[in-house]
Scaffold this active site. Structure first.
Site, PDB file in Angstrom:
ATOM      1  N   GLY A 187       0.631  -1.231  -0.238  1.00 41.28           N
ATOM      2  CA  GLY A 187       0.247  -0.166  -0.244  1.00 41.28           C
ATOM      3  C   GLY A 187       0.474   0.868   0.318  1.00 41.28           C
ATOM      4  N   ASN A 229     -12.066   7.728  15.475  1.00 44.77           N
ATOM      5  CA  ASN A 229     -12.792   7.516  13.928  1.00 44.77           C
ATOM      6  C   ASN A 229     -14.029   7.880  13.710  1.00 44.77           C
ATOM      7  OD1 ASN A 229      -9.973   7.215  12.679  1.00 44.77           O
ATOM      8  ND2 ASN A 229      -9.825   5.293  12.584  1.00 44.77           N
ATOM      9  N   SER A 267      -9.303  11.873   6.998  1.00 46.16           N
ATOM     10  CA  SER A 267      -9.407  11.619   6.091  1.00 46.16           C
ATOM     11  C   SER A 267     -10.868  11.361   5.349  1.00 46.16           C
ATOM     12  CB  SER A 267      -9.193   9.681   5.897  1.00 46.16           C
ATOM     13  OG  SER A 267      -9.246   9.446   6.877  1.00 46.16           O
ATOM     14  N   ALA A 305      -1.205  12.667   8.449  1.00 44.97           N
ATOM     15  CA  ALA A 305      -0.302  12.402   6.954  1.00 44.97           C
ATOM     16  C   ALA A 305      -1.348  12.861   5.811  1.00 44.97           C
ATOM     17  CB  ALA A 305      -0.039  10.733   6.839  1.00 44.97           C
ATOM     18  N   ASN A 361      -7.442   1.321   9.948  1.00 46.87           N
ATOM     19  CA  ASN A 361      -9.281   1.786  10.378  1.00 46.87           C
ATOM     20  C   ASN A 361      -9.916   0.806  10.471  1.00 46.87           C
ATOM     21  OD1 ASN A 361      -8.014   3.945  10.393  1.00 46.87           O
ATOM     22  ND2 ASN A 361      -8.329   5.138   8.666  1.00 46.87           N
ATOM     23  N   GLU A 382     -14.166   4.848   4.249  1.00 47.30           N
ATOM     24  CA  GLU A 382     -14.426   3.513   4.862  1.00 47.30           C
ATOM     25  C   GLU A 382     -15.193   3.826   5.915  1.00 47.30           C
ATOM     26  OE1 GLU A 382      -9.755   2.317   6.109  1.00 47.30           O
ATOM     27  OE2 GLU A 382     -10.018   4.345   6.253  1.00 47.30           O
ATOM     28  N   GLY A 409       1.505   4.123   3.784  1.00 44.66           N
ATOM     29  CA  GLY A 409       2.397   3.124   3.422  1.00 44.66           C
ATOM     30  C   GLY A 409       3.564   4.369   3.156  1.00 44.66           C
ATOM     31  N   LYS A 467      -9.554   3.974  19.202  1.00 43.73           N
ATOM     32  CA  LYS A 467      -8.631   4.073  17.610  1.00 43.73           C
ATOM     33  C   LYS A 467     -10.177   4.192  16.854  1.00 43.73           C
ATOM     34  CE  LYS A 467      -6.566   6.105  14.431  1.00 43.73           C
ATOM     35  NZ  LYS A 467      -6.087   6.062  13.723  1.00 43.73           N
ATOM     36  N   ASN A 507     -14.292  11.319  11.614  1.00 44.11           N
ATOM     37  CA  ASN A 507     -14.568  11.127  10.318  1.00 44.11           C
ATOM     38  C   ASN A 507     -15.957  11.397   9.874  1.00 44.11           C
ATOM     39  OD1 ASN A 507     -12.096  10.641   8.692  1.00 44.11           O
ATOM     40  ND2 ASN A 507     -11.882   9.203  10.454  1.00 44.11           N
TER      41      ASN A 507
END
Length: 298
Positions: A7, A185, A248, A127, A102, A260, A12, A181, A189
């Site tokens: 990835g 998220n 993200s 990131a 995630n 996701e 990655g 986590k 998110n």
């Protein structure tokens, strides 16, 4: 160590850029064009203050080198895992695997793998992928890793990799680590994606903060074994520390990419269903994000 990273998205690239300073890293992207760019340019990490460093890594499309590695890091998004599952099943069982997804949907896949040692991790770094070989490290955190099964020596090797901007921290309960986590998220998110706001606005806007609190209590009903105050304070801390960042999921929506949401809220809704718990806010957010990404919700 010889490390392969499957990835070449933001995570990655970030891991390859840092780990490649000490280890022999091979990164495996999905596209030949990105592979060629990585071979030519290496990986550029842009840090705060626009400081930048470059790491030379190997890159290839095929998976032939995986059986030669000391560690394989799986950094694809959750929905890509079924595509590479046959590759992972066929790996030599002595090669440790580290999963950085995630959500928690990947746990079912781990049960089918033959590897003796499997680790799971959660990434607290910010990131942002700039291009095929450049990633912006816009929030320094840490990578938490826990043993799903097997021997812990590989964790010791990662934790001992001592660099201030990219620390690893061992955790001893993989489920609580992943659930923490997951809850973070699940809050940040979908809310930022639907409201189209930066992370910090969730706590600086009193109406959004009120919604966040109500939504958190709903989610906590599914994960009541967690430390309520600890998780809630962590959510607020991340909103503060990444106040100027876009989540993200918001970035995925803005760039017309698949999110996701299934791995995060889809998993929570299924878990709540098995416990006969109603989650009205969660269900609404799930349907809204699915609609925004062009999904039918079916």
């Amino acid at each position: 160590m010889k490390i392969a990273i499957i990835g070449a998205g933001s995570i990655g690239l970030l891991f390859a850029g840092y780990l490649g300073k000490k280890h022999a890293v091979t990164i495996i992207p999905r596209r030949e064009e990105q592979c060629a760019q990585l071979e030519k340019e290496g990986i550029s990490i842009v840090m705060e203050g626009n400081k930048c460093f470059k790491t030379i890594v190997k890159s290839n499309i095929g998976y032939e080198s995986l059986n030669e590695q000391d560690l394989v890091i799986v950094a694809v998004k959750q929905y890509h895992l079924p595509n590479i599952k046959p590759i992972l099943v066929d790996l030599k069982h002595t090669i440790p695997l580290l999963f950085l997804q995630n959500g928690m949907g990947h746990i079912e896949i781990l049960k089918d793998l033959n590897s003796k040692t499997i680790l799971v991790g959660t990434v607290e770094h910010g990131a942002l992928k700039v291009n095929d070989y450049t990633v912006k490290h816009n929030g320094i955190g840490q990578t938490n890793i826990a043993m799903y099964k097997g021997e812990s020596s590989i964790i010791d090797s990662l934790v001992s990799y001592n660099i201030a901007s990219f620390p690893f921290c061992q955790q001893y309960n993989w489920e609580k680590m992943l659930v923490k986590k997951l809850m973070i998220n699940a809050i940040i998110n979908p809310l930022t994606a639907v409201l189209k706001i930066k992370n910090g606005q969730l706590i600086t806007n009193s109406f959004y903060l009120s919604l966040l609190k109500e939504y958190f209590l709903e989610l906590f009903s599914v994960f009541s074994f967690m430390d309520k105050q600890l998780v809630f304070e962590e959510i607020l801390k991340i909103c503060r520390n990444t106040s100027e960042n876009k989540s993200s999921m918001l970035n995925d929506i803005l760039h017309n990419r698949k999110t996701e949401i299934d791995a995060i809220l889809g998993y929570i809704l299924e878990r709540a269903k098995s416990q006969k718990i109603q989650l009205p806010i969660t269900k609404i957010l799930f349907q809204m994000v699915k609609g925004m990404e062009g999904g039918s919700g079916e």
